[in-house]
Motif scaffolding. Structure first.
Motif, short mmCIF file in Angstrom:
data_model
loop_
_atom_site.label_atom_id
_atom_site.label_comp_id
_atom_site.label_asym_id
_atom_site.label_seq_id
_atom_site.Cartn_x
_atom_site.Cartn_y
_atom_site.Cartn_z
N UNK A 1 22.95 29.54 44.86
CA UNK A 1 21.63 29.10 44.42
C UNK A 1 20.85 28.38 45.52
N UNK A 2 21.15 28.68 46.80
CA UNK A 2 20.49 27.99 47.91
C UNK A 2 18.99 28.26 47.96
N UNK A 3 18.56 29.48 47.62
CA UNK A 3 17.15 29.84 47.61
C UNK A 3 16.57 29.52 46.24
N UNK A 4 15.54 28.65 46.16
CA UNK A 4 15.00 28.24 44.85
C UNK A 4 14.36 29.38 44.08
N UNK A 5 14.05 30.49 44.74
CA UNK A 5 13.37 31.60 44.06
C UNK A 5 14.33 32.58 43.40
N UNK A 6 15.62 32.52 43.77
CA UNK A 6 16.57 33.51 43.28
C UNK A 6 17.98 32.99 43.46
N UNK A 7 18.95 33.69 42.89
CA UNK A 7 20.34 33.37 43.19
C UNK A 7 21.10 34.66 43.43
N UNK A 8 22.01 34.59 44.42
CA UNK A 8 22.83 35.73 44.79
C UNK A 8 24.13 35.70 44.00
N UNK B 1 15.03 33.29 39.49
CA UNK B 1 14.97 32.07 38.71
C UNK B 1 13.74 32.02 37.81
N UNK B 2 12.92 33.06 37.88
CA UNK B 2 11.71 33.11 37.04
C UNK B 2 11.40 34.56 36.70
N UNK B 3 10.55 34.75 35.71
CA UNK B 3 10.01 36.07 35.38
C UNK B 3 8.50 36.01 35.58
#
Length: 376
Positions: free
Chosen positions: A94-101, A113-115
């Protein structure tokens, strides 16, 4: 460069989530992560219209040992519903606030992390005042191929008809969709026009030799090297395609705008605004990215393409046209989650200036008046 008119005109605080397409679907609190990357066009009555990407995120995505994402679920053409999916936290980066790998795969697999959905925001003719927000005309997921959202609209007006491309996100593919409108407000879904991981499709605002043209940006994990003394760097570039009908696209053999070896600021690049006609040729604003930390530094650059052969560059510059402006986002400091990002997505003429619309810090909508003389 500094410009006299340069401000934020729409921010997360301006979105009413009680009127969101997601309202009432989820047993969880959401908030506006960003209202940004707006497509821009001029309506028949003279006002401007932004199609704002609203990234709606979970207030608490991590709970009960899982990280959650929002997904649209339903049959194509149905009203559908929005649901939550959860993955074990120990399997997610979850290092990138826009997504998680999602770890443990043989290739990169991620969730958001959003739609995102698109909100039409009507502006005054100069783009500086909000006139109306049209929640009843929002563009939201309507098929499995966009179950994780509709992103980054680009709008082109050709012969008094409006065409909008968007990026749709799903496990099936990362693809480009085409919408059309007769008035710039009511959008009709046409079809999928580019397949997996071809982003930033920008349709030229006019035909060349009787055909439609577009800029595209295919992505991949493998690029072949240019010769050591080449002026170009291998990597993502802005390609060209043509079409007889806007639905069927053929790639051009000649390359488009490529990353230049002389600057790391274009180590990654992609299209920004739909190319528009100028006395010198087609004006294209695009983004270049300098590697830095997780997200990178996004800046806006410009190129003028030949009027009859858009594969040929007439003029361009290495210095950026626009950079991120911390002064603009200082009042929104409590909402910041990325920095050093300006992502230009729309352009319209207004007297002696171009009204340029950008996403600022993946957070808000920025309007800049750029004199036409800059590109003379």
């Amino acid at each position: 460069m500094n410009f006299d008119v340069d401000r934020l005109v729409f921010t997360p605080d301006d979105v009413d989530l009680s009127r969101s397409p997601l309202a009432g679907h989820l047993d969880a609190e959401t908030y506006v992560l960003g209202a940004f990357n707006p497509g821009l066009t001029r309506l028949p009555g003279g006002n401007l219209l932004m199609m704002v990407r609203v990234a709606e995120a979970l207030r608490k995505p991590i709970r009960d040992g899982k990280v959650h994402a929002i997904r649209w679920e339903g049959e194509e053409g149905s009203a559908g519903r929005y649901v939550l999916d959860g993955w074990p936290l120990e399997h997610a980066d979850t290092a990138d606030p826009r997504k998680f790998l999602l770890q443990g795969n043989k290739w990169r697999v991620m969730a958001l992390t959003s739609l995102s959905w698109l909100l039409p925001v009507e502006l005054s003719p100069d783009g500086l005042e909000v006139v109306a927000v049209h929640y009843d005309r929002a563009v939201a997921p309507q098929g499995s191929w966009q179950c994780y959202g509709v992103e980054d609209a680009r709008i082109s007006r050709i012969d008094d008809h409006y065409w909008m491309t968007t990026c749709s996100v799903s496990p099936e593919r990362h693809s480009t969709m085409l919408y059309s409108s007769e008035n710039g407000l009511d959008w009709r879904f046409e079809d999928m026009v580019l397949d997996h991981q071809n982003k930033d499709m920008l349709i030229f605002e006019g035909k060349v030799d009787g055909r439609y043209w577009a800029q595209t940006r295919p992505l991949g994990d493998l690029y072949f090297a240019y010769p050591p003394d080449s002026e170009w760097r291998a990597g993502p570039s802005i390609n060209l395609a043509t079409s007889p009908d806007l639905l069927h696209w053929k790639p051009c053999r000649k390359p488009g705008i490529r990353p230049h070896a002389a600057t790391v600021a274009t180590a990654r690049m992609g299209g920004g605004t739909p190319p528009i006609r100028t006395p010198r040729g087609w004006l294209s604003l695009w983004h270049g990215v300098e590697p830095h930390e997780i997200v990178g530094i996004y800046r806006t650059y410009w190129t003028i393409l030949d009027a009859e052969d858009p594969s040929r560059t007439v003029a361009t510059q290495h210095p950026p046209l626009l950079e991120a402006s911390p002064a603009l986002t200082r009042p929104l400091e409590d909402k910041m989650y990325v920095r050093d990002v300006v992502f230009t997505t729309g352009i319209a003429e207004h007297g002696g200036v171009y009204v340029v619309a950008s996403g600022e810090a993946d957070l808000a909508c920025r309007i800049t008046h750029i004199p036409k003389s800059v590109f003379a």
